[in-house]
Design a protein around this motif. Structure first.
Motif, PDB file in Angstrom:
ATOM      1  N   LEU A  57      59.678  66.417  27.140  1.00  0.00           N
ATOM      2  CA  LEU A  57      59.296  66.502  28.552  1.00  0.00           C
ATOM      3  C   LEU A  57      59.256  67.959  28.998  1.00  0.00           C
ATOM      4  O   LEU A  57      58.366  68.375  29.738  1.00  0.00           O
ATOM      5  N   LYS A  58      60.215  68.727  28.485  1.00  0.00           N
ATOM      6  CA  LYS A  58      60.260  70.144  28.873  1.00  0.00           C
ATOM      7  C   LYS A  58      58.984  70.872  28.426  1.00  0.00           C
ATOM      8  O   LYS A  58      58.389  71.633  29.196  1.00  0.00           O
ATOM      9  N   SER A  59      58.550  70.594  27.197  1.00  0.00           N
ATOM     10  CA  SER A  59      57.309  71.254  26.717  1.00  0.00           C
ATOM     11  C   SER A  59      56.120  70.842  27.570  1.00  0.00           C
ATOM     12  O   SER A  59      55.254  71.661  27.875  1.00  0.00           O
ATOM     13  N   LEU A  60      56.081  69.562  27.953  1.00  0.00           N
ATOM     14  CA  LEU A  60      54.945  69.103  28.764  1.00  0.00           C
ATOM     15  C   LEU A  60      54.986  69.711  30.166  1.00  0.00           C
ATOM     16  O   LEU A  60      53.944  69.956  30.779  1.00  0.00           O
ATOM     17  N   ILE A  61      56.202  69.978  30.656  1.00  0.00           N
ATOM     18  CA  ILE A  61      56.311  70.653  31.963  1.00  0.00           C
ATOM     19  C   ILE A  61      55.839  72.105  31.812  1.00  0.00           C
ATOM     20  O   ILE A  61      55.073  72.603  32.630  1.00  0.00           O
ATOM     21  N   ASP A  62      56.257  72.763  30.719  1.00  0.00           N
ATOM     22  CA  ASP A  62      55.821  74.153  30.478  1.00  0.00           C
ATOM     23  C   ASP A  62      54.300  74.245  30.442  1.00  0.00           C
ATOM     24  O   ASP A  62      53.722  75.221  30.904  1.00  0.00           O
ATOM     25  N   LEU A  63      53.680  73.233  29.874  1.00  0.00           N
ATOM     26  CA  LEU A  63      52.210  73.244  29.778  1.00  0.00           C
ATOM     27  C   LEU A  63      51.547  72.806  31.078  1.00  0.00           C
ATOM     28  O   LEU A  63      50.331  72.723  31.163  1.00  0.00           O
TER      29      LEU A  63
END
Ligand SMILES: Nc1ncnc2c1ncn2[C@@H]1O[C@H](COP(=O)(O)OP(=O)(O)OP(=O)(O)O)[C@@H](O)[C@H]1O
Length: 473
Positions: A282-288
């Protein structure tokens, strides 16, 4: 093609240019959003050169950099892409030549796809740092580093671990177009269809440029999303493959969220993962910036949920991905008319809420809001009187203290957004007034309706806003 939007970015770039001092601008943003287009538009009015970092070996990148340095320093005519001059022997020699030249000339130098250059020649950031430190007080170089790998640009160029940390003089995060800008990309469409195009593309410039003048909205949607060779039939999944290492897991997570899962444990159950493992994804998808973690406006409670931020992903995971077999083997036209078109209104609900938020922002910009909001977004929670769940599409609020001896007063702007085929009635206003009591403040009520209103209201606390008003602000 007309150049749309980006007024603030161009004005700031221009101001940096006019400083006549060394400037280092970092430009970043999602793929296809319009970074290169903006930078080329800016460069067209100034002396300088542009290069693209290549997903290739060091020698190809050194060659590309050398040729761009030759163009920037007048050794090769602008417009001539390749010269017979040999590449510099090292990256340091090429960049030093550029910095030396900039001692006596105002020159713009743009490195697009900087992450590719830095991957292929890892020393480039420290070489640049050394040159910036040595020349910055005398150089007239305006250096622009641009990239779409958000994690790379945010961590390795802007972040404190980067050799370039602290050297930048400006950074630009290029965002998708607002619904008003999106309409300028598709002026042949009605407001209503243009709003749908805004939703389907997430306001991303390149995708909007695919909507052809002579085509109706339906024709464009079918040819872009529902034909096997359509330009957007595979777009989100191919973007994920470019950005992330385990695209399958991300696909499953996005699909679960697009279909309604919003709490951490709900998503984890759907994708069969522990909540701990899920958090990293989820964190990576938020970063993107594909998803966002949201909480009810004005609330400090831990009621956060996850939602897809980029509506193109919502559309794709809800309607395109599940029908890929049928699009490939049968008739995408039928898929669209039978499964998708009847659901477009439903898809547009949250899109219309975002448009309403952007409309409030535009009104803030014009100075025609009853108060300046400190926070804005969606609200949900329980009404303690009735113990019913309440949702309010749009809440903007500000706690304003006018009397030092009294506490602040909560000012509220509450909005209800209806993407419906009929004018909305007074009952919608009555129900909004009732719901707003749960927020304890002094509300203004703004109703947003696709097809206008079946009543008139003469009350300074109420605004009735239809689609033409939203576009003709
Ligand atoms: N300001 C604009 N006005 C009109 N059209 C635009 C604008 N910005 C972008 N476009 C359209 O979108 C297309 C893609 O833009 P661009 O190549 O600049 O995106 P990008 O962010 O550099 O993409 P990538 O990261 O994938 O290289 C352009 O070719 C152009 O058709």
């Amino acid at each position: 093609m007309v150049f749309v939007g980006r007024k603030n970015e161009l004005a700031s770039l221009e101001a940096q240019y006019n400083s006549n001092r060394f400037e280092l601008a970092i430009v970043y943003g999602r793929r296809r959003v319009g970074k290169t287009y903006l930078l080329n538009h800016f460069l067209a009015a100034h002396e300088g050169a542009y290069m693209v970092g290549l997903e290739s070996g060091a020698s190809n990148n050194l060659e590309a950099l050398s040729q761009a340095v030759y163009r920037a320093t007048g050794m090769v005519k602008t417009g001539q892409l390749q010269s017979t001059l040999p590449a510099f022997s090292t990256i340091s020699a090429a960049l030093t030549h550029l910095f030396e030249y900039s001692l006596n000339h105002r020159v713009v130098f743009i490195i697009d796809e900087y992450p590719y250059l830095a991957e292929s020649i890892p020393s480039v950031s420290s070489e640049l740092q050394a040159l910036v430190d040595a020349y910055k007080d005398r150089s007239q170089l305006m250096l622009i580093l641009c990239g779409s790998s958000m994690s790379f640009m945010e961590n390795q160029v802007l972040g404190h671990k980067s050799p370039l940390y602290g050297r930048r003089t400006a950074q630009y995060k290029i965002k998708p177009f607002t619904y008003i800008e999106a309409h300028q990309m598709v002026p042949h469409l009605s407001y209503e269809d243009s709003a749908i195009a805004f939703g389907l593309t997430g306001g991303v410039a390149e995708y909007l440029s695919y909507f052809r003048d002579g085509d109706s909205l339906d024709e464009s949607i079918i040819s872009l999303f529902f034909t096997p060779t359509g330009r957007l039939v595979d777009e989100p999944s191919s973007l994920l493959k470019q950005e992330l290492r385990e695209p399958r897991q991300y696909n499953a997570i996005l699909s679960a969220i697009a279909k309604g899962a919003s709490r951490n444990n709900e998503i984890a159950t759907k994708v069969d993962m522990t909540t701990g493992a899920l958090n990293n994804y989820l964190k990576s998808l938020i970063d993107l910036q594909i998803i966002e973690k949201i909480h009810p406006v004005g609330s400090t409670s831990n009621k956060s949920i996850y939602a897809i931020k980029d509506f193109m992903y919502t559309f794709w995971y809800r309607f395109v991905e599940p029908n890929q077999g049928a699009i490939e083997n049968f008739n995408g036209n039928l898929v669209y008319t039978q499964y998708v078109k009847p659901m477009l209104s439903h898809f547009m609900g949250p899109v219309f809420e975002t448009m309403a938020e952007q409309y409030v922002q535009a009104r803030i910009h014009c100075g025609t809001v009853p108060f300046l909001p400190q926070e804005m977004g969606h609200w949900w929670g329980t009404d303690s009187r009735t113990r019913q769940q309440v949702e309010i599409d749009l809440v903007a609020l500000a706690d304003i203290q006018k009397d030092p001896n009294a506490g602040p007063v909560r000012h509220l702007l509450v909005g209800e957004c209806k993407w419906k085929n009929n004018p909305i009635g007074l009952d919608v206003l009555v129900s909004l007034k009732d719901k707003a009591r749960v927020l304890h403040g002094e509300p203004y009520y703004w109703l947003f309706s696709k097809r206008g209103f079946g009543f008139i209201e003469d009350n300074e606390r109420v605004e009735l806003i239809d689609l033409p008003m939203m576009y003709e602000i």
